[in-house]
Motif scaffolding. Sequence first.
Motif, short mmCIF file in Angstrom:
data_model
loop_
_atom_site.label_atom_id
_atom_site.label_comp_id
_atom_site.label_asym_id
_atom_site.label_seq_id
_atom_site.Cartn_x
_atom_site.Cartn_y
_atom_site.Cartn_z
N ASN A 229 2.95 -5.13 6.33
CA ASN A 229 2.08 -3.92 5.68
C ASN A 229 0.40 -5.07 5.86
OD1 ASN A 229 3.39 -2.99 2.07
ND2 ASN A 229 3.68 -2.74 4.83
N THR A 230 0.28 -5.62 6.72
CA THR A 230 -1.15 -5.27 7.24
C THR A 230 -1.81 -4.47 8.08
OG1 THR A 230 -0.15 -6.80 9.53
CG2 THR A 230 -0.14 -8.62 7.11
N LEU A 231 -1.13 -3.15 8.83
CA LEU A 231 -1.51 -2.33 9.45
C LEU A 231 -1.35 -0.79 8.87
CD1 LEU A 231 0.00 -4.08 13.01
CD2 LEU A 231 -2.47 -4.45 11.32
N ALA A 232 -2.78 0.04 9.05
CA ALA A 232 -2.04 1.01 9.37
C ALA A 232 -2.33 1.97 10.70
CB ALA A 232 -3.16 1.42 8.26
N VAL A 233 -1.85 2.89 10.67
CA VAL A 233 -2.14 3.77 11.35
C VAL A 233 -2.72 5.34 11.15
CG1 VAL A 233 0.21 5.33 12.17
CG2 VAL A 233 -1.27 5.30 13.63
N THR A 234 -4.02 6.19 11.21
CA THR A 234 -4.32 7.00 10.68
C THR A 234 -4.52 8.53 12.24
OG1 THR A 234 -6.59 6.49 10.87
CG2 THR A 234 -5.17 6.15 8.96
N GLY A 235 -4.14 9.28 11.75
CA GLY A 235 -4.06 10.67 13.23
C GLY A 235 -5.53 11.63 12.46
N GLY A 236 -5.41 12.61 13.00
CA GLY A 236 -6.88 13.38 12.07
C GLY A 236 -6.87 14.47 13.05
N SER B 157 1.16 0.11 -0.05
CA SER B 157 2.27 -0.95 0.23
C SER B 157 3.29 -1.46 -0.20
CB SER B 157 1.93 -1.63 -0.26
OG SER B 157 0.86 -2.67 -1.27
N LYS B 158 4.69 -2.30 -0.38
CA LYS B 158 5.50 -2.69 -0.21
C LYS B 158 5.41 -2.75 -2.28
CE LYS B 158 7.55 -4.80 2.88
NZ LYS B 158 8.15 -5.27 3.97
N ASP B 159 4.64 -4.22 -1.88
CA ASP B 159 4.06 -4.82 -3.31
C ASP B 159 3.30 -3.62 -4.04
OD1 ASP B 159 1.60 -5.14 -2.03
OD2 ASP B 159 2.19 -7.13 -1.95
N ALA B 160 3.25 -2.86 -3.98
CA ALA B 160 2.37 -1.59 -4.23
C ALA B 160 1.20 -2.86 -5.26
CB ALA B 160 3.30 -1.77 -5.77
N SER B 161 0.41 -3.23 -4.19
CA SER B 161 -0.61 -4.31 -4.32
C SER B 161 -2.40 -2.62 -3.21
CB SER B 161 -0.38 -5.70 -3.88
OG SER B 161 -0.88 -5.59 -2.80
N LEU B 162 -1.35 -1.99 -2.72
CA LEU B 162 -2.67 -1.55 -2.09
C LEU B 162 -2.21 0.28 -1.89
CD1 LEU B 162 -3.06 -4.01 1.30
CD2 LEU B 162 -4.47 -3.38 -0.99
N VAL B 163 -3.23 0.87 -2.27
CA VAL B 163 -2.53 2.17 -2.02
C VAL B 163 -3.96 2.91 -0.48
CG1 VAL B 163 -3.50 4.53 -2.54
CG2 VAL B 163 -1.74 3.05 -4.36
N VAL B 164 -3.94 2.85 0.57
CA VAL B 164 -4.19 3.15 1.27
C VAL B 164 -4.24 5.11 1.45
CG1 VAL B 164 -5.01 3.39 3.52
CG2 VAL B 164 -3.24 1.60 2.82
N THR B 165 -5.48 5.66 1.57
CA THR B 165 -5.33 7.16 1.60
C THR B 165 -6.45 7.76 2.09
OG1 THR B 165 -7.63 7.05 0.39
CG2 THR B 165 -5.53 7.19 -1.23
#
Length: 435
Positions: free
Chosen positions: A105-112, A410-418
């Motif tokens: 849960n340290t990386l994100a992938v985004t598409g647009g 994130s799995k521990d619910a510490s982060l929300v990525v929008t």
Amino acid sequence: MESESESGAAADTPPLETLSFHGDEEIIEVVELDPGPPDPADDLAQEMEDVDFEEEEEEEGNEEGWVLEPQEGVVGSMEGPDDSEVTFALHSASVFCVSLDPKTNTLAVTGGEDDKAFVWRLSDGELLFECAGHKDSVTCAGFSHDSTLVATGDMSGLLKVWQVDTKEEVWSFEAGDLEWMEWHPRAPVLLAGTADGNTWMWKVPNGDCKTFQGPNCPATCGRVLPDGKRAVVGYEDGTIRIWDLKQGSPIHVLKGTEGHQGPLTCVAANQDGSLILTGSVDCQAKLVSATTGKVVGVFRPETVASQPSLGEGEESESNSVESLGFCSVMPLAAVGYLDGTLAIYDLATQTLRHQCQHQSGIVQLLWEAGTAVVYTCSLDGIVRLWDARTGRLLTDYRGHTAEILDFALSKDASLVVTTSGDHKAKVFCVQRPDR
């Protein structure tokens, strides 16, 4: 293969018969079952190896992009404080999708809408690499179960997979116009649904392929069930199919009055895969037994409960089911509607427990693992946290200047990525009042 929650070697993964699934906060009793003599066919890794993949010829997709119509009266009202910790701003158009790597849960992938996809670091927004080569809006993106691969798919049906550590493209395929895409939960196997009604399944990176032919209409949504052996797919004609991934045949088909009276928009499964929820533009959420293939419950919001039933092929002009999901610790389900209603249903009694109103349409909802907290994102650009036990709003997070189009937790619910129509992705650190 290994589950998302384990970091040991594949050889340490227990057979499916020994895995314990539960939806309550405590286990009342553990019953030992005699599994009988070992059966290699029951091992999920072996089963996926035994799938009879066949090479399929590539199909050309169209070149049309996805242009999101602006929401009247929404964008102009979103100026205000920014609660986010990190903003990723390399996209030059609306950002349609986001996914987090399941291992760390340290990386994100985004598409647009800018035909681009990026893999970046959550802690500081640092770009790791661009998933280059798309020529249409990237609407689907996600990491494999072990976070070693990342897949991106655009509307024309071009799918690409990269090795995360080397940042090199290892596989690509061009199917029909893409509707949805999802990785298998325990194997390097990618599934996707297309506008021609097919559901595709590939082994990555060798490219072995298998197709599951649906009706002659788009396969609008799909989900691999937790056992990894079945998948549920919804179609534009209201049909629901539960597929056997190994045999390539439908186990159950729900159509007509059993299915929906309009295109399906979303599907979800509970923790042990025994129950499936399906949502549609007909404003209904149907609770289906994955074992029998029978509808065991139907939910509609009270705001439209008094409206006459929709005829075949008719759609609600003002409302639809946009997202849904199961709570992992209580017998509750949440359904998000386009009119801004979040409905919490009690599965045991099949009654409406709470109805939580938003200022504008709900785009997606996610349950926090291990609690009765449900997160929503909506067209007003706000993330909200709700206590499903009481229906109370716990807190909200703001920062976007346009509608939120997707989000991940994130799995521990510490982060929300929008991701948003304002061309940005944002990372919010979640601090709940009851923590």
